[in-house]
Design a protein around this motif. Structure first.
Motif, PDB file in Angstrom:
ATOM      1  N   ARG A  13      61.940  62.685  52.741  1.00  0.00           N
ATOM      2  CA  ARG A  13      63.361  62.430  52.624  1.00  0.00           C
ATOM      3  C   ARG A  13      63.923  63.568  51.739  1.00  0.00           C
ATOM      4  NH1 ARG A  13      64.859  57.716  55.273  1.00  0.00           N
ATOM      5  NH2 ARG A  13      63.189  56.340  55.858  1.00  0.00           N
ATOM      6  N   ARG A  64      75.153  67.427  44.948  1.00  0.00           N
ATOM      7  CA  ARG A  64      76.783  68.097  44.823  1.00  0.00           C
ATOM      8  C   ARG A  64      76.676  69.298  44.227  1.00  0.00           C
ATOM      9  NH1 ARG A  64      77.495  62.828  42.946  1.00  0.00           N
ATOM     10  NH2 ARG A  64      77.254  63.287  40.839  1.00  0.00           N
ATOM     11  N   GLY A 109      76.662  71.516  47.148  1.00  0.00           N
ATOM     12  CA  GLY A 109      77.588  71.071  48.114  1.00  0.00           C
ATOM     13  C   GLY A 109      77.147  70.328  49.348  1.00  0.00           C
ATOM     14  N   LEU A 110      76.464  69.335  49.066  1.00  0.00           N
ATOM     15  CA  LEU A 110      76.039  68.614  49.832  1.00  0.00           C
ATOM     16  C   LEU A 110      76.403  67.112  49.450  1.00  0.00           C
ATOM     17  CD1 LEU A 110      72.055  69.389  50.358  1.00  0.00           C
ATOM     18  CD2 LEU A 110      73.783  69.492  52.048  1.00  0.00           C
ATOM     19  N   ASP A 111      76.614  66.240  50.463  1.00  0.00           N
ATOM     20  CA  ASP A 111      77.139  65.020  50.269  1.00  0.00           C
ATOM     21  C   ASP A 111      75.906  64.264  49.893  1.00  0.00           C
ATOM     22  OD1 ASP A 111      77.844  62.282  50.578  1.00  0.00           O
ATOM     23  OD2 ASP A 111      79.706  63.199  51.563  1.00  0.00           O
ATOM     24  N   ALA A 112      76.033  63.455  48.747  1.00  0.00           N
ATOM     25  CA  ALA A 112      74.864  62.717  48.078  1.00  0.00           C
ATOM     26  C   ALA A 112      74.620  61.466  49.054  1.00  0.00           C
ATOM     27  CB  ALA A 112      75.253  62.205  46.786  1.00  0.00           C
ATOM     28  N   SER A 113      75.656  61.207  49.861  1.00  0.00           N
ATOM     29  CA  SER A 113      75.032  60.065  50.888  1.00  0.00           C
ATOM     30  C   SER A 113      74.143  60.437  51.832  1.00  0.00           C
ATOM     31  CB  SER A 113      76.238  59.325  51.486  1.00  0.00           C
ATOM     32  OG  SER A 113      76.858  60.528  52.272  1.00  0.00           O
ATOM     33  N   TYR A 114      73.774  61.774  51.982  1.00  0.00           N
ATOM     34  CA  TYR A 114      72.815  62.080  53.223  1.00  0.00           C
ATOM     35  C   TYR A 114      71.225  62.126  52.323  1.00  0.00           C
ATOM     36  CZ  TYR A 114      76.491  64.171  55.615  1.00  0.00           C
ATOM     37  OH  TYR A 114      77.947  64.237  56.325  1.00  0.00           O
ATOM     38  N   ARG A 161      69.071  60.155  52.162  1.00  0.00           N
ATOM     39  CA  ARG A 161      68.070  59.282  52.702  1.00  0.00           C
ATOM     40  C   ARG A 161      67.656  59.964  54.072  1.00  0.00           C
ATOM     41  NH1 ARG A 161      65.026  56.085  50.849  1.00  0.00           N
ATOM     42  NH2 ARG A 161      64.886  54.669  52.561  1.00  0.00           N
ATOM     43  N   ARG A 162      68.255  61.074  54.373  1.00  0.00           N
ATOM     44  CA  ARG A 162      67.589  61.912  55.765  1.00  0.00           C
ATOM     45  C   ARG A 162      66.787  62.645  55.612  1.00  0.00           C
ATOM     46  NH1 ARG A 162      73.655  63.227  58.742  1.00  0.00           N
ATOM     47  NH2 ARG A 162      74.311  61.200  58.692  1.00  0.00           N
ATOM     48  N   TYR A 163      66.177  63.064  56.850  1.00  0.00           N
ATOM     49  CA  TYR A 163      65.024  63.862  56.619  1.00  0.00           C
ATOM     50  C   TYR A 163      65.775  65.416  57.066  1.00  0.00           C
ATOM     51  CZ  TYR A 163      62.159  60.106  56.804  1.00  0.00           C
ATOM     52  OH  TYR A 163      61.448  58.838  56.775  1.00  0.00           O
ATOM     53  N   HIS A 216      64.957  67.509  59.404  1.00  0.00           N
ATOM     54  CA  HIS A 216      65.215  68.011  60.671  1.00  0.00           C
ATOM     55  C   HIS A 216      66.643  67.718  60.925  1.00  0.00           C
ATOM     56  CE1 HIS A 216      64.006  63.891  61.690  1.00  0.00           C
ATOM     57  NE2 HIS A 216      64.961  64.014  62.415  1.00  0.00           N
ATOM     58  N   GLN A 217      67.328  66.661  60.266  1.00  0.00           N
ATOM     59  CA  GLN A 217      68.764  66.132  60.775  1.00  0.00           C
ATOM     60  C   GLN A 217      69.710  67.061  60.002  1.00  0.00           C
ATOM     61  OE1 GLN A 217      67.371  62.077  59.029  1.00  0.00           O
ATOM     62  NE2 GLN A 217      68.307  61.420  60.911  1.00  0.00           N
ATOM     63  N   PHE A 218      69.353  68.096  59.329  1.00  0.00           N
ATOM     64  CA  PHE A 218      70.493  69.099  58.944  1.00  0.00           C
ATOM     65  C   PHE A 218      70.500  70.479  59.643  1.00  0.00           C
ATOM     66  CE2 PHE A 218      69.512  65.839  55.636  1.00  0.00           C
ATOM     67  CZ  PHE A 218      70.445  65.832  54.934  1.00  0.00           C
ATOM     68  N   GLN A 242      72.775  73.578  55.734  1.00  0.00           N
ATOM     69  CA  GLN A 242      72.263  72.534  54.691  1.00  0.00           C
ATOM     70  C   GLN A 242      71.150  72.378  54.431  1.00  0.00           C
ATOM     71  OE1 GLN A 242      73.857  69.952  57.870  1.00  0.00           O
ATOM     72  NE2 GLN A 242      75.483  69.075  56.336  1.00  0.00           N
TER      73      GLN A 242
END
Lengths: 339, 441
Positions: free
Chosen positions: A127, A156, A159-164, A166-168, A170-172, A176
């Motif tokens: 992740r 931050r 420039g990435l949202d910290a709420s992301y 938990r993602r992997y 491939h989801q970006f 990103q």
């Protein structure tokens, strides 16, 4: 951009005669075949050949060349991924190969690399939080309790949202992912970033965003860059100084404006002639003639002579030395001797 | 871009956050499950496989019969066709008639009989009376039935070891043995006239055969040559086959994968050495190596597993190495090296998990192969011992009866083996598609 090269800052990274050879050794079957009379040789690629360079603190050095010219290998030697087979590398005056384990590790962390392919440079099974947080955790850069906040902060910064987190990967999107790669490098508090074609795989609009991010991070963190690219436009926009590489050798080095205004080496001239310009009207492109020679069997003398319009007999016999032709400018061409 | 509204305190000049592809966090496992479910055939295969595994694992609790319990089956049930009902347990029983006193009836039953090998059928009583008649002494055997239907269960009777030279009111004497066989009707009122001058103790053996069946127990798939329920034997056989296949596959995977990763990571001489051993191993026909090993080691589950590991690890090593060679050149491994992570951490945390998919695919196919190979070895009679009936052994057992029309002993275990291997392969095929990086969406 005022060139940092003019100040008296000590070089943060200096290479002295660094070379990197890749050897494909003969296996048992080949040795047997040789005993029986065939003539198999070890395949040797001199990917980087006797490179001298110095990067001063805060500088952005562009490294330009065709694919296969060894610029990525040079970048990897600087980043510590590859070990140089000859010459030495100095970090703030210390020979990297003579450092103790701890110091060597610290130098390694100070020099980080941003890779070309934003997909393959991220472990697909981690992740985002693990990708960014692994090294700081392992090396004890931040405490266990602060890791979460630290990862948020790094995200931050790029420039990435910290709420992301938990993602992997491939989801970006590609841009990103590249930001995640940058955050991963930043998380170990580096001073020097080697960007190996860091924007080549991105859309042009995203390229601009990521390039601006690099420039902002340079100011925020006082970073020094070795910016490897084949894209002259990007390098011109970004760099203080540019080096042109051809078949493992640096053929020209100059402050950006000077190089783009008055290219000295015939190879540089040929490269610059091919940069597409918006203002260009109908014009015929005359590609550099011929293919880049195989590094397995490089031409004698000046490597560029088979493709050079001004080639002399001397160019075939003798490799030109990278010599100063003006203050802050170096070029490796025999033509300069005639002037 | 709702999330972009969050203040970027640490990075005031942050460029806009790019839109995420989707709001939901999909773990690789979840994605894997979704991809797998796309093929209905593979899902069907998985369901069948899970069913087979459940049958195998819970065989001791759900099988109608325990094929290892020698007291639970009998030779008289041997080779019954599918659908036969089980014959009653006490079908044949033998008693030794005790000393008979003239004029006094002796009831022969389970309790009183001197030597009872099986209890009597419920409701049947047999008594013997020694009588003095004008012709001499004779023994009268009387059968009483309560309820009367119980009599219908009686099929035949045999008398053995009668005193020499008796005359029976009915019945047939064996050609040369002292053995008389009577039908049920003849037996109901039987007099045994003893030879003249016979004065000794009278002692003989009586064997009754009844035809009662156990309606609660049907041999749905028939019985084998030992009278074992084929269905139960197959469940236990699956258990053996699957455990041998999975265990050998697991250990072969462990060994092969460690060696393959080692070869790929270190390269050079280590790589050459390991891979030449692999080449050597794969150069031999699998069955030949297994045959030789078992000829040396002898029979036994552990030995079969060992032989299967020896013949299979090379496949895993080769697959793991090739996967690791690809992964090793990816930039995330370089990035990990750049981050000064330890070699061990890079191999086990970064390299190994990413090499797993192709190895898992090979693993499923190899487990199916291991099961088939074990069946082959057992069929050839050098695999598992008779006390551990695997599917191959069951097929082998019935092979001799195939041409006698008793197809069920071989065919049903064969079908079970077929279904198992096909379902594993269906699952493996889909795994290959799902985990193949080239088909990755």
């Amino acid at each position: 951009m005022t060139s940092a090269a003019e100040t008296e800052a000590p070089p943060i990274v200096a290479l002295e005669g660094v070379g990197k050879r890749f050897v494909k050794r003969l296996d048992v079957a080949m040795k047997l075949a040789n005993m029986l009379g065939s003539d198999l040789r070890e395949e040797v690629v001199q990917a980087v050949d006797d490179v001298h360079m110095a990067v001063r603190e805060g500088e952005v050095v562009g490294l330009v060349g065709e694919s296969g010219c060894g610029k990525s290998t040079l970048g990897r030697v600087v980043a510590g991924v590859h070990r140089a087979t000859s010459g030495r590398m100095l970090y703030r005056g210390d020979d990297v190969s003579h450092l103790g384990d701890r110091a060597a590790r610290d130098v390694r962390l100070k020099i980080q690399m941003i890779f070309q392919d934003p997909m393959s440079s991220l472990n697909p099974r981690f992740r985002v939080a693990d990708i960014i947080g692994e090294a700081p955790k392992v090396h004890g850069i931040v405490g266990r309790g602060e890791l979460d906040g630290y990862v948020d902060e790094m995200m931050r910064h790029v420039g990435l949202d910290a709420s992301y987190k938990r993602r992997y990967p491939h989801q970006f999107s590609g841009g990103q992912r590249q930001r995640i790669g940058i955050a991963r490098a930043l998380a170990v508090k580096p001073e020097f970033l080697v960007c190996d074609e860091a924007v080549a795989a991105l859309d042009v609009s995203i390229q601009a965003q990521v390039l601006n991010l690099f420039m902002r991070l340079r100011e925020d963190f006082g970073l020094t860059y070795l910016f490897i690219s084949h894209d002259l436009g990007v390098v011109e926009h970004l760099s203080d100084r540019v080096m042109i590489m051809y078949l493992g050798r640096i053929v020209e080095e100059a402050p950006t404006e000077a190089l783009f205004a008055t290219p000295n080496h015939p190879y540089t001239q040929a490269l610059l002639a091919e940069v597409p310009r918006l203002e260009a009207k109908r014009r015929a492109y005359t590609p550099v003639k011929g293919e880049i020679p195989s590094p397995l069997n490089p031409p004698s003398g000046c490597h560029f002579h088979p493709r050079c319009p001004h080639a002399l007999q001397r160019c075939r016999d003798e490799a030109p030395v990278l010599r100063e032709i003006a203050p802050g400018r170096r070029s490796a061409c025999h033509l300069n001797d005639r002037a | 871009m709702t999330t972009a509204a969050e203040p970027h305190s640490a990075a005031p000049a942050a460029s806009p956050v790019e839109a995420a592809p989707e709001p939901r966090t999909v773990s690789p496992f979840r994605r894997f499950v979704d991809d797998f479910a796309e093929s209905k055939v593979a899902v069907f295969g998985l369901v069948v496989l899970v069913g087979i595994i459940v049958l195998a694992v819970f065989a001791p609790w759900i099988a109608p019969q325990d094929p290892y319990d020698l007291t639970d089956f009998h030779e008289r049930d041997a080779r019954l066709p599918p659908g036969s009902e089980r014959l009653f347990d006490a079908q044949t029983f033998t008693v030794t008639v005790p000393d008979l006193v003239p004029g006094q009836a002796v009831a022969i039953d389970a309790e009183e009989g001197v030597s009872v090998s099986n209890p009597f059928v419920d409701g049947l009583t047999v008594s013997a009376v020694l009588e003095e008649t004008s012709d001499g002494r004779q023994i009268r055997l009387e059968v009483a039935a309560d309820p009367a239907e119980a009599l219908g269960l009686l099929e035949a009777a045999q008398l053995e070891d009668l005193p020499r030279g008796p005359t029976l009111t009915s019945g047939e004497k064996h050609a040369f043995r002292n053995l008389w066989t009577l039908t049920a009707e003849d037996f109901q009122d039987l007099a045994i006239v003893l030879p003249e001058g016979f004065d000794d103790e009278i002692d003989f053996r009586l064997r009754l055969t009844t035809s009662e069946t156990d309606p609660g127990f049907t041999y749905w798939l028939g019985t084998d040559a030992q009278g074992r329920d084929m269905l139960s034997a197959m469940m236990y056989g699956l258990r053996t086959s699957l455990s041998v296949g999975v265990m050998s596959g697991f250990f072969a995977l462990l060994i092969g994968m460690s060696l393959g990763l080692t070869a790929a990571y270190f390269g050079g001489r280590v790589d050459s050495l390991i891979m030449r051993i692999v080449d050597l191993q794969l150069g031999f026909p699998t069955i030949l190596v297994a045959l030789m090993l078992l000829a040396i080691l002898g029979r036994g589950v552990d030995k079969v597993i060992f032989a299967l590991i020896i013949v299979q690890w090379a496949y895993y090593a080769r697959t793991a190495r090739s996967a690791a060679l690809v992964e090793r050149r990816k930039e995330y491994i370089e990035a990990a090296a750049c981050l000064a992570l330890s070699t061990r951490r890079i191999i086990f945390r970064h390299l190994l998990p990413n090499c797993l998919p192709p190895v898992i695919v090979v693993g499923t196919v190899q487990v199916a192969n291991a099961i088939a190979l074990e069946a082959t070895l057992s069929f050839l009679g050098i695999g598992l011992p008779l006390t551990k009936p695997s599917l191959g052994l069951l097929i082998s057992n019935g092979f001799d009866y195939l041409l006698a029309g008793k197809y069920w002993i071989s065919v049903y275990p064969g079908v079970a083996l077929l279904i198992t291997i096909v379902s594993i392969n269906l699952v493996g095929d889909q795994l290959r598609d799902v985990l193949n990086p080239r088909l990755q969406r």
